[in-house]
Design an enzyme around this catalytic site. Structure first.
Site, PDB file in Angstrom:
ATOM      1  N   LYS A 183       0.817  -1.217   0.000  1.00  0.00           N
ATOM      2  CA  LYS A 183       0.000   0.000   0.000  1.00  0.00           C
ATOM      3  C   LYS A 183       0.860   1.280   0.000  1.00  0.00           C
ATOM      4  CE  LYS A 183      -4.064  -1.992   0.042  1.00  0.00           C
ATOM      5  NZ  LYS A 183      -3.732  -3.407  -0.052  1.00  0.00           N
TER       6      LYS A 183
HETATM    7  C1  LIG Z   1     -10.106  -3.192  -1.129  1.00  0.00           C
HETATM    8  C2  LIG Z   1      -9.400  -3.890  -0.024  1.00  0.00           C
HETATM    9  N1  LIG Z   1     -10.080  -4.129   1.115  1.00  0.00           N
HETATM   10  C3  LIG Z   1      -9.499  -4.738   2.166  1.00  0.00           C
HETATM   11  C4  LIG Z   1      -8.187  -5.144   2.131  1.00  0.00           C
HETATM   12  C5  LIG Z   1      -7.626  -5.877   3.297  1.00  0.00           C
HETATM   13  O1  LIG Z   1      -6.504  -5.295   3.814  1.00  0.00           O
HETATM   14  P1  LIG Z   1      -5.547  -6.125   4.802  1.00  0.00           P
HETATM   15  O2  LIG Z   1      -4.688  -6.980   3.926  1.00  0.00           O
HETATM   16  O3  LIG Z   1      -4.777  -5.041   5.508  1.00  0.00           O
HETATM   17  O4  LIG Z   1      -6.404  -6.893   5.717  1.00  0.00           O
HETATM   18  C6  LIG Z   1      -7.429  -4.903   0.982  1.00  0.00           C
HETATM   19  C7  LIG Z   1      -6.034  -5.329   0.954  1.00  0.00           C
HETATM   20  O5  LIG Z   1      -5.357  -5.564   0.042  1.00  0.00           O
HETATM   21  C8  LIG Z   1      -8.049  -4.282  -0.128  1.00  0.00           C
HETATM   22  O6  LIG Z   1      -7.382  -4.058  -1.262  1.00  0.00           O
END
Ligand SMILES: Cc1ncc(COP(=O)(O)O)c(C=O)c1O
Length: 374
Positions: A183
């Site tokens: 990110k």
């Molecule tokens: C649109 C979206 N929602 C939720 C997430 C979940 O994030 P995390 O990997 O920090 O749980 C991501 C992660 O890539 C994402 O791209």
């Protein structure tokens, strides 16, 4: 040329200094010092009242649903095109995901499809700011308000994006972010939940610490909750990154502008949309190919890979995944979501790690043009 990664962070001495300080000093009476600074700075950056640092964005969505009281028998609307993390927590709380179609321009939740998916059981909607793009928030908020539906804005991919001067993540009952290593702002793994609602904030603090009051020293639990906390080292890394956020977003926008320039004049391709009145932080530079090229995302990804270029497929519709094949909702979505099924086969995320250079962008675009024969 070394292999070009699709995504990755920009770490400076500041991050190293803050993490070193955290691992050295953030113990005993100081164990919370970086969380407090990170959460306060994050809330101020977003223009919201409360922020809670968490181990991931997935946990932030889970916590949001739990705090909103979503459970068995409820339906939650989510766009068909997103990472499964947007939807998986709906199943964690025993509710049913309903997959709505996306808008052909923004690739985010279509307000029209959202409206059509509402039933008396709809309890919440999770609009996703896909790849940094912003959905039509005015329309989504208006529909949600009219039907008494809570909004969880999934801004995992959109830190720094804006809609009518307001920051991505600040439009819902809660907003959630991811700080995964891919990110724009990273803590390695990590996430944030933001809200303006004090009741939700208090409920989340309680639920994320095994159902006990914040500050409880008696190990006295009044409900079964979760353990969702970020470490001091991650919070220190996040704070350093947040203090550099304008620089990180400017770099992302620069990378996108290089692609735009290198691909200008190529007919039949579409890049991320920046609607009037919005600012796109372009987490993932994404190209959609016209069908007439006769090449789909899997073929293009293979071809780029042969030239040492990593890329990723535009998300497959959630309703097409084996994970949801048992759901009648998924089969309905396959019939209904024309735009998701039209765009997804032809979309590819191009390399846009924060260490990308203009020279590498030009190389990727040369390979892409060759592949398309233009
Ligand atoms: C649109 C979206 N929602 C939720 C997430 C979940 O994030 P995390 O990997 O920090 O749980 C991501 C992660 O890539 C994402 O791209």
């Amino acid at each position: 040329m070394a292999r070009i990664p699709v995504a990755g962070p920009w770490i400076t001495q500041k991050e190293i200094d803050y993490v070193t300080d955290a691992v050295t000093n953030a113990w005993y009476g100081n164990h919370n010092m970086y969380h407090e600074r990170f959460e306060k700075a994050f809330a101020a950056y977003l223009g919201v009242r409360f922020a809670i640092a968490l181990p991931s964005c997935t946990s932030a969505i889970h916590l949001s649903l739990a705090a909103l009281g979503v459970g068995p028998g409820d339906e939650v609307i989510v766009p068909d095109i997103t990472w499964i993390a947007s939807a998986a927590p709906i199943s964690y709380v025993g509710a049913t995901p309903v997959f709505a179609d996306i808008d052909p321009k923004t690739w985010c939740l279509s307000a029209e499809s959202f409206q059509k998916c509402i039933t008396p059981r709809t309890k919440a909607v999770i609009p996703v700011d896909l790849y940094g793009n912003m959905p039509d928030m005015d329309a989504i908020q208006e529909i949600a308000r009219r039907h008494g539906i809570a909004i969880i804005e999934d801004a995992a991919e959109a830190i720094g994006s804006e809609y009518k001067g307001k920051k991505a993540g600040s439009f819902g009952d809660t907003g959630v972010f991811s700080f995964h290593g891919s990110k724009t702002l990273t803590t390695g793994e990590g996430g944030m939940l933001v809200t303006d609602r004090e009741d939700i904030y208090r409920r989340c603090l309680f639920l994320r610490d095994h159902g006990r009051k914040p500050g409880d020293k008696q190990f006295w639990n009044t409900e079964v909750g979760f353990k969702y906390k970020m470490s001091s080292m991650q919070a220190a890394l996040g704070l350093a990154q947040l203090e550099r956020i304008e620089e990180l977003i400017a770099r992302k926008r620069q990378i996108f502008a290089w692609y735009q320039e290198a691909l200008s004049g190529v007919d039949g391709i579409t890049l991320n949309y920046e609607a009037p009145g919005t600012k796109n932080s372009y987490w993932m530079v994404t190209v959609i190919l016209d069908r007439s090229f006769g090449i789909d995302k899997e073929q293009l990804i293979r071809l780029l890979s042969e030239h040492q270029i990593d890329s990723r497929p535009f998300f497959y519709p959630l309703s097409s995944l084996p994970a949801y094949e048992h759901l009648a909702q998924a089969r309905e979505a396959q019939r209904r979501n024309r735009v998701s099924y039209q765009i997804s086969p032809y979309g590819v995320n191009l390399p846009c790690a924060l260490n990308m250079t203009q020279e590498k962008v030009r190389y990727v675009c040369d390979v892409l043009r060759d592949a398309l024969g233009v």
